[in-house]
Design a protein around this motif. Structure first.
Motif, mmCIF file in Angstrom:
data_model
loop_
_atom_site.group_PDB
_atom_site.id
_atom_site.type_symbol
_atom_site.label_atom_id
_atom_site.label_comp_id
_atom_site.label_asym_id
_atom_site.label_seq_id
_atom_site.Cartn_x
_atom_site.Cartn_y
_atom_site.Cartn_z
ATOM 1 N N GLN A 62 0.857 -1.175 0.000
ATOM 2 C CA GLN A 62 0.000 0.000 0.000
ATOM 3 C C GLN A 62 0.897 1.229 0.000
ATOM 4 N N LEU A 63 0.664 2.125 -0.965
ATOM 5 C CA LEU A 63 1.413 3.370 -1.064
ATOM 6 C C LEU A 63 0.510 4.515 -0.645
ATOM 7 N N ASN A 64 0.963 5.276 0.341
ATOM 8 C CA ASN A 64 0.236 6.458 0.808
ATOM 9 C C ASN A 64 1.092 7.691 0.578
ATOM 10 N N ALA A 65 0.433 8.835 0.386
ATOM 11 C CA ALA A 65 1.138 10.097 0.182
ATOM 12 C C ALA A 65 0.522 11.153 1.079
ATOM 13 N N GLY A 66 1.353 12.037 1.571
ATOM 14 C CA GLY A 66 0.879 13.121 2.417
ATOM 15 C C GLY A 66 1.472 14.443 1.997
ATOM 16 N N TRP A 67 0.652 15.455 2.047
ATOM 17 C CA TRP A 67 1.067 16.808 1.740
ATOM 18 C C TRP A 67 0.966 17.643 3.009
ATOM 19 N N PRO A 68 1.841 18.625 3.194
ATOM 20 C CA PRO A 68 1.723 19.473 4.376
ATOM 21 C C PRO A 68 0.325 20.094 4.468
ATOM 22 N N GLY A 69 -0.289 19.976 5.637
ATOM 23 C CA GLY A 69 -1.598 20.560 5.871
ATOM 24 C C GLY A 69 -2.760 19.781 5.285
ATOM 25 N N ALA A 70 -2.517 18.581 4.776
ATOM 26 C CA ALA A 70 -3.588 17.774 4.179
ATOM 27 C C ALA A 70 -3.531 16.352 4.735
ATOM 28 N N GLU A 71 -4.635 15.655 4.611
ATOM 29 C CA GLU A 71 -4.684 14.274 5.070
ATOM 30 C C GLU A 71 -3.874 13.375 4.142
ATOM 31 N N LEU A 99 5.407 13.473 1.077
ATOM 32 C CA LEU A 99 5.855 12.376 1.925
ATOM 33 C C LEU A 99 5.209 11.085 1.436
ATOM 34 N N LEU A 100 6.039 10.132 1.014
ATOM 35 C CA LEU A 100 5.572 8.832 0.551
ATOM 36 C C LEU A 100 5.798 7.794 1.636
ATOM 37 N N SER A 101 4.826 6.920 1.823
ATOM 38 C CA SER A 101 4.930 5.826 2.784
ATOM 39 C C SER A 101 4.481 4.554 2.076
ATOM 40 N N LEU A 102 5.392 3.590 1.956
ATOM 41 C CA LEU A 102 5.123 2.332 1.275
ATOM 42 C C LEU A 102 5.172 1.201 2.292
ATOM 43 N N ALA A 103 4.037 0.571 2.533
ATOM 44 C CA ALA A 103 3.962 -0.573 3.456
ATOM 45 C C ALA A 103 3.782 -1.830 2.621
ATOM 46 N N SER A 104 4.477 -2.901 2.990
ATOM 47 C CA SER A 104 4.379 -4.141 2.228
ATOM 48 C C SER A 104 4.622 -5.340 3.124
ATOM 49 N N CYS A 105 4.186 -6.504 2.634
ATOM 50 C CA CYS A 105 4.408 -7.751 3.353
ATOM 51 C C CYS A 105 4.946 -8.804 2.397
ATOM 52 N N ASN A 106 5.746 -9.711 2.939
ATOM 53 C CA ASN A 106 6.284 -10.824 2.173
ATOM 54 C C ASN A 106 6.115 -12.096 2.991
ATOM 55 N N ALA A 107 5.583 -13.119 2.358
ATOM 56 C CA ALA A 107 5.288 -14.366 3.065
ATOM 57 C C ALA A 107 6.170 -15.514 2.585
ATOM 58 N N GLY A 108 7.063 -15.933 3.431
ATOM 59 C CA GLY A 108 7.738 -17.211 3.295
ATOM 60 C C GLY A 108 8.655 -17.463 2.130
ATOM 61 N N SER A 109 9.101 -16.458 1.433
ATOM 62 C CA SER A 109 10.083 -16.662 0.368
ATOM 63 C C SER A 109 10.771 -15.332 0.109
ATOM 64 N N ARG A 110 11.868 -15.409 -0.643
ATOM 65 C CA ARG A 110 12.545 -14.153 -0.980
ATOM 66 C C ARG A 110 11.622 -13.313 -1.846
ATOM 67 N N GLY A 111 11.564 -12.068 -1.561
ATOM 68 C CA GLY A 111 10.727 -11.170 -2.342
ATOM 69 C C GLY A 111 10.877 -9.774 -1.801
ATOM 70 N N GLY A 112 10.369 -8.836 -2.532
ATOM 71 C CA GLY A 112 10.498 -7.461 -2.084
ATOM 72 C C GLY A 112 9.473 -6.572 -2.725
ATOM 73 N N THR A 113 9.620 -5.293 -2.438
ATOM 74 C CA THR A 113 8.716 -4.274 -2.943
ATOM 75 C C THR A 113 9.546 -3.133 -3.497
ATOM 76 N N GLN A 114 9.126 -2.619 -4.632
ATOM 77 C CA GLN A 114 9.830 -1.504 -5.264
ATOM 78 C C GLN A 114 8.833 -0.399 -5.582
ATOM 79 N N LEU A 115 9.354 0.819 -5.617
ATOM 80 C CA LEU A 115 8.547 1.985 -6.001
ATOM 81 C C LEU A 115 9.262 2.677 -7.158
ATOM 82 N N ALA A 116 8.487 3.025 -8.174
ATOM 83 C CA ALA A 116 9.014 3.765 -9.322
ATOM 84 C C ALA A 116 8.117 4.966 -9.567
#
Length: 170
Positions: A104-113, A147-164
């Protein structure tokens, strides 16, 4: 999003307690071992803390992605990564997520939700950025930090998350 491998300075805590590294000094990453479900993402930093999960914080200074050797083989873990994106030019931007087992990718701006830009399950192999894992087009102003916030999960094997990011062309 690539960050220069400059020496990291101390993190700055935002009013909500979020740790960030301003000035392109790195990406703040938190690792929550033992979690592995997309359903765990909203709990990260809330009911599940670094302390309660036995997790750790570290600084990533090369690319906005979880290191592939983060948890080793057959280890369940979720992560959050936070950094400021400063648009180099005014225009339309899109953010793309590649995720092994959900992100899940979330973004925040100053003064905004904070706004969720992408909420996706597994996208495929590492560095696979399907249209279903892209944000809507955002009009961003040159020099205005996001401000970017990237939350991720990986289950039981090699893996990852990337942002472009796709940036406006001349």
């Amino acid at each position: 999003l690539v960050v220069p491998a400059a020496a990291a300075a101390a993190a700055v805590a935002l009013p909500n307690g979020t740790l960030v590294y301003p000035g392109m000094r790195g990406i703040a990453m938190e690792v929550f071992p033992g979690l592995f479900s997309h359903a765990d993402l909203p709990r990260l930093g809330g009911s599940v803390t670094i302390e309660s999960s036995g997790g750790r914080r570290q600084l990533v200074t090369d690319a906005f992605e979880t290191p592939m050797d983060l948890t080793g083989d057959n280890t369940h873990a979720c992560t959050t990564m936070r950094a400021f994106f400063v648009p180099p030019a005014t225009g339309q931007y899109r953010f793309w997520v590649s995720a092994d087992d959900g992100a899940q990718l979330n973004a925040g701006w100053p003064g905004a939700e904070t706004r969720t830009l992408v909420d996706v399950g597994r996208t495929g192999p590492s560095h696979d950025f399907p249209e279903s894992a892209a944000s809507p087009s955002l009009e961003l102003e040159a020099g205005a930090p996001l401000l970017l916030s990237l939350a991720s999960c990986n289950a039981g094997s090699r893996g990852g998350t990337q942002l472009a990011v796709s940036v406006p062309s001349d």
